[in-house]
Write a protein that holds these residues in place. Structure first.
Motif, mmCIF file in Angstrom:
data_model
loop_
_atom_site.group_PDB
_atom_site.id
_atom_site.type_symbol
_atom_site.label_atom_id
_atom_site.label_comp_id
_atom_site.label_asym_id
_atom_site.label_seq_id
_atom_site.Cartn_x
_atom_site.Cartn_y
_atom_site.Cartn_z
ATOM 1 N N ALA A 1 0.840 -1.202 0.000
ATOM 2 C CA ALA A 1 0.000 0.000 0.000
ATOM 3 C C ALA A 1 0.868 1.242 0.000
ATOM 4 C CB ALA A 1 -0.919 -0.001 1.217
ATOM 5 N N ASP A 2 2.074 1.086 0.549
ATOM 6 C CA ASP A 2 2.896 2.259 0.807
ATOM 7 C C ASP A 2 4.342 1.814 0.982
ATOM 8 O OD1 ASP A 2 2.446 5.211 2.097
ATOM 9 O OD2 ASP A 2 4.098 4.151 3.056
ATOM 10 N N ARG A 3 5.265 2.727 0.700
ATOM 11 C CA ARG A 3 6.690 2.432 0.828
ATOM 12 C C ARG A 3 7.056 1.970 2.248
ATOM 13 N NH1 ARG A 3 10.906 6.741 0.859
ATOM 14 N NH2 ARG A 3 9.201 8.178 0.450
ATOM 15 N N SER A 4 6.329 2.490 3.244
ATOM 16 C CA SER A 4 6.641 2.144 4.638
ATOM 17 C C SER A 4 6.363 0.666 4.930
ATOM 18 C CB SER A 4 5.823 3.014 5.595
ATOM 19 O OG SER A 4 4.454 2.695 5.470
ATOM 20 N N TRP A 5 5.667 -0.027 4.011
ATOM 21 C CA TRP A 5 5.372 -1.453 4.192
ATOM 22 C C TRP A 5 6.551 -2.348 3.799
ATOM 23 C CZ3 TRP A 5 -0.070 -3.808 3.054
ATOM 24 C CH2 TRP A 5 -1.055 -3.068 3.725
ATOM 25 N N LEU A 6 7.592 -1.767 3.207
ATOM 26 C CA LEU A 6 8.712 -2.581 2.681
ATOM 27 C C LEU A 6 9.249 -3.568 3.715
ATOM 28 C CD1 LEU A 6 11.512 -0.807 0.594
ATOM 29 C CD2 LEU A 6 10.352 -2.973 0.146
ATOM 30 N N ARG B 1 6.404 -3.887 -5.307
ATOM 31 C CA ARG B 1 6.135 -2.548 -5.822
ATOM 32 C C ARG B 1 4.898 -1.943 -5.171
ATOM 33 N NH1 ARG B 1 3.157 -0.712 -10.376
ATOM 34 N NH2 ARG B 1 1.507 -2.101 -11.060
ATOM 35 N N VAL B 2 4.794 -0.610 -5.234
ATOM 36 C CA VAL B 2 3.605 0.118 -4.782
ATOM 37 C C VAL B 2 2.917 0.639 -6.042
ATOM 38 C CG1 VAL B 2 2.727 2.076 -3.453
ATOM 39 C CG2 VAL B 2 4.766 0.844 -2.649
ATOM 40 N N PRO B 3 1.733 0.095 -6.370
ATOM 41 C CA PRO B 3 1.074 0.515 -7.611
ATOM 42 C C PRO B 3 0.552 1.945 -7.536
ATOM 43 C CG PRO B 3 -0.319 -1.026 -6.393
ATOM 44 C CD PRO B 3 0.984 -0.952 -5.654
ATOM 45 N N ASP B 4 0.579 2.640 -8.669
ATOM 46 C CA ASP B 4 0.120 4.023 -8.723
ATOM 47 C C ASP B 4 -1.328 4.074 -9.206
ATOM 48 O OD1 ASP B 4 -0.047 6.738 -8.695
ATOM 49 O OD2 ASP B 4 1.139 7.044 -10.514
ATOM 50 N N HIS B 5 -2.218 3.505 -8.418
ATOM 51 C CA HIS B 5 -3.647 3.538 -8.737
ATOM 52 C C HIS B 5 -4.392 3.637 -7.407
ATOM 53 C CE1 HIS B 5 -7.604 2.557 -10.240
ATOM 54 N NE2 HIS B 5 -7.145 2.525 -11.474
ATOM 55 N N PRO B 6 -5.265 4.653 -7.274
ATOM 56 C CA PRO B 6 -5.909 4.852 -5.965
ATOM 57 C C PRO B 6 -6.689 3.621 -5.491
ATOM 58 C CG PRO B 6 -6.882 6.275 -7.671
ATOM 59 C CD PRO B 6 -5.654 5.668 -8.264
ATOM 60 N N LEU C 1 -7.370 -0.766 -1.790
ATOM 61 C CA LEU C 1 -7.681 -2.184 -1.586
ATOM 62 C C LEU C 1 -6.632 -2.860 -0.691
ATOM 63 C CD1 LEU C 1 -9.318 -4.767 -2.396
ATOM 64 C CD2 LEU C 1 -7.705 -5.018 -4.309
ATOM 65 N N ILE C 2 -5.355 -2.610 -0.972
ATOM 66 C CA ILE C 2 -4.281 -3.243 -0.194
ATOM 67 C C ILE C 2 -4.318 -2.735 1.252
ATOM 68 C CG2 ILE C 2 -1.789 -3.630 -0.037
ATOM 69 C CD1 ILE C 2 -1.720 -2.942 -3.132
ATOM 70 N N GLU C 3 -4.530 -1.430 1.388
ATOM 71 C CA GLU C 3 -4.645 -0.808 2.710
ATOM 72 C C GLU C 3 -5.796 -1.455 3.499
ATOM 73 O OE1 GLU C 3 -2.731 2.340 3.545
ATOM 74 O OE2 GLU C 3 -3.303 1.460 5.477
ATOM 75 N N ALA C 4 -6.952 -1.588 2.850
ATOM 76 C CA ALA C 4 -8.129 -2.135 3.532
ATOM 77 C C ALA C 4 -7.949 -3.617 3.848
ATOM 78 C CB ALA C 4 -9.380 -1.927 2.674
ATOM 79 N N ALA C 5 -7.256 -4.341 2.968
ATOM 80 C CA ALA C 5 -7.003 -5.766 3.229
ATOM 81 C C ALA C 5 -6.012 -5.908 4.391
ATOM 82 C CB ALA C 5 -6.470 -6.452 1.971
ATOM 83 N N GLY C 6 -5.151 -4.898 4.549
ATOM 84 C CA GLY C 6 -4.212 -4.891 5.668
ATOM 85 C C GLY C 6 -3.065 -5.861 5.509
ATOM 86 N N THR C 7 -2.837 -6.346 4.295
ATOM 87 C CA THR C 7 -1.766 -7.310 4.056
ATOM 88 C C THR C 7 -1.174 -7.086 2.668
ATOM 89 O OG1 THR C 7 -1.262 -9.660 3.763
ATOM 90 C CG2 THR C 7 -3.491 -8.980 3.244
ATOM 91 N N PRO C 8 0.115 -7.336 2.487
ATOM 92 C CA PRO C 8 0.670 -7.278 1.136
ATOM 93 C C PRO C 8 -0.086 -8.241 0.208
ATOM 94 C CG PRO C 8 2.418 -7.443 2.766
ATOM 95 C CD PRO C 8 1.126 -7.658 3.500
ATOM 96 N N ILE C 9 -0.234 -7.845 -1.043
ATOM 97 C CA ILE C 9 -1.029 -8.619 -2.004
ATOM 98 C C ILE C 9 -0.134 -9.133 -3.139
ATOM 99 C CG2 ILE C 9 -2.927 -8.476 -3.695
ATOM 100 C CD1 ILE C 9 -3.878 -8.398 -0.771
ATOM 101 N N ALA C 10 -0.099 -10.461 -3.293
ATOM 102 C CA ALA C 10 0.626 -11.053 -4.419
ATOM 103 C C ALA C 10 -0.270 -10.971 -5.643
ATOM 104 C CB ALA C 10 0.964 -12.512 -4.116
ATOM 105 N N ALA C 11 0.271 -10.502 -6.767
ATOM 106 C CA ALA C 11 -0.577 -10.378 -7.957
ATOM 107 C C ALA C 11 0.232 -10.431 -9.244
ATOM 108 C CB ALA C 11 -1.376 -9.078 -7.922
ATOM 109 N N PRO C 12 0.005 -11.466 -10.052
ATOM 110 C CA PRO C 12 0.509 -11.445 -11.428
ATOM 111 C C PRO C 12 -0.497 -10.699 -12.290
ATOM 112 C CG PRO C 12 -0.647 -13.494 -11.040
ATOM 113 C CD PRO C 12 -0.769 -12.678 -9.757
ATOM 114 N N SER C 13 -0.189 -10.497 -13.553
ATOM 115 C CA SER C 13 -1.179 -9.926 -14.459
ATOM 116 C C SER C 13 -2.369 -10.894 -14.556
ATOM 117 C CB SER C 13 -0.547 -9.691 -15.827
ATOM 118 O OG SER C 13 0.113 -10.857 -16.284
#
Ligand code: TXA
Ligand code: MG
Length: 327
Positions: free
Chosen positions: A66-71, A118-123, A128-140
């Motif tokens: 969700a954010d760089r601070s999640w690294l 990565r941190v995607p540039d889409h609100p 969604l990632i913020e609300a899920a509260g967990t890093p999200i694995a995602a391929p295309s």
């Protein structure tokens, strides 16, 4: 059939986040292409991504934050160059390959001790990632080996009955996937060209940035698992031209993927990638144009090349892989 949810509706984001927390699959828009997301810390949910895409498990997934601070939730250490790049390019189409923490399941990274983040540039993606509260694995969000999706309709077409929900955020702005950069060898190397140009990376780092494709020639180990020569395949065979198209030949029904300007006559279907001559426009149109030509039921597609600087490197990479799939 999956639920199609509007990406700009907070209630829809909350519902999609709930599905992710419960181990489900949600396709969501990013600035590059649509992703097929699952909780990155839930190995069973991640296994369902591989099943839905028919993707081989030796091909690692990118983890979205969700954010760089999640690294430091997923990464063991961050070299200075990575911090500089994250500060400059995140949110944005840059994936950094860094040493992983044990909380990241081996399935996500295909057993590697590094993870692509990565941190995607889409609100909507970040909400969604913020609300899920967990890093999200995602391929295309496409079937393995096929053209990547840049609209929700593309996702539904291939994966509609295999995902729990699709967040519809309209067409993706960038249109080609993120640039994947490895810092593992001490020197920056682009594993996959994408939305952030090699020139921009070199400028910010103040040093030359290598390209894995060039280095692979001198007998080095494979730096980028899952970067198959045949990828982004259309059903219709595609041939990459070495210059501008002159004519269709007249022997069979041929479609043309023109780059810019007035295309040659005689083709059964034509798509012009960049009517304004700008590489960013070509990138944004690329995958949807390929799909439209592919849906015409023609015998052959011809693609005009573009110059390989800036975003052109990513565009030519995708066209070469698409052409390598042709018989
Ligand atoms: O723009 C994008 O990157 C999109 C959106 C959804 O974020 N995602 C995407 O993921 O293109 P995918 O799965 O289609 O491509 C991921 C590629 C893998 O095929 C692999 O080459 C590389 O990322 N990768 C992932 N983790 C890696 C690692 N630890 N080391 C080297 N390469 C890695
Ligand atoms: Mg992909």
């Amino acid at each position: 059939m999956s639920v199609l949810l509007p990406a700009d509706d907070p209630g829809a984001i909350a519902e999609a986040a709930r599905i992710l927390r419960q181990g489900g699959l949600v396709a969501f828009p990013t600035e590059t292409v649509y992703g097929l997301g699952a909780n990155a810390q839930d190995a069973t949910a991640v296994a369902n991504i591989f099943a839905a895409k028919a993707r081989p498990t030796f091909d690692p997934l990118i983890v979205h934050l969700a954010d760089r601070s999640w690294l430091d939730r997923v990464v063991r250490s961050t070299p200075e160059a990575a911090s500089i790049l994250a500060a400059r390019f995140w949110p944005g189409p840059l994936t950094l390959v860094l040493p992983k923490l044990p909380v990241v399941p081996d399935l996500v990274t295909a057993g590697l001790d590094t993870v692509g983040v990565r941190v995607p540039d889409h609100p909507a993606a970040r909400a969604l990632i913020e609300a899920a509260g967990t890093p999200i694995a995602a391929p295309s969000a496409n079937l393995f080996g096929h053209v990547s999706p840049t609209t929700a309709a593309h996702v539904v077409e291939q994966l509609g009955d295999r995902v729990d929900a699709v967040l519809d955020g309209g067409p993706c702005r960038v249109g080609v996937e993120s640039t994947i950069l490895s810092l593992a060898s001490g020197h920056p190397v682009v594993l996959r060209p994408g939305g952030v140009t090699r020139e921009a990376l070199a400028e910010v780092l103040g040093e030359a940035v290598g390209l894995a494709r060039d280095q692979a020639r001198d007998d080095k180990p494979l730096l980028a698992p899952g970067l198959f020569e045949r990828h982004y395949a259309t059903r219709t065979p595609l041939r990459l031209l070495s210059g501008r198209a002159t004519d269709a030949g007249g022997l069979c029904r041929v479609g043309l993927l023109a780059y810019a300007g007035a295309p040659a006559a005689g083709f059964a279907a034509v798509e012009v990638l960049a009517p304004d001559g700008k590489p960013a426009t070509a990138a944004a149109n690329l995958f949807a144009a390929l799909r439209r030509l592919d849906d015409c039921g023609l015998d052959l597609l011809l693609a005009e090349p573009c110059s390989e600087d800036g975003l052109g490197l990513a565009i030519m990479d995708r066209l070469r892989r698409c052409a390598a799939g042709a018989v």
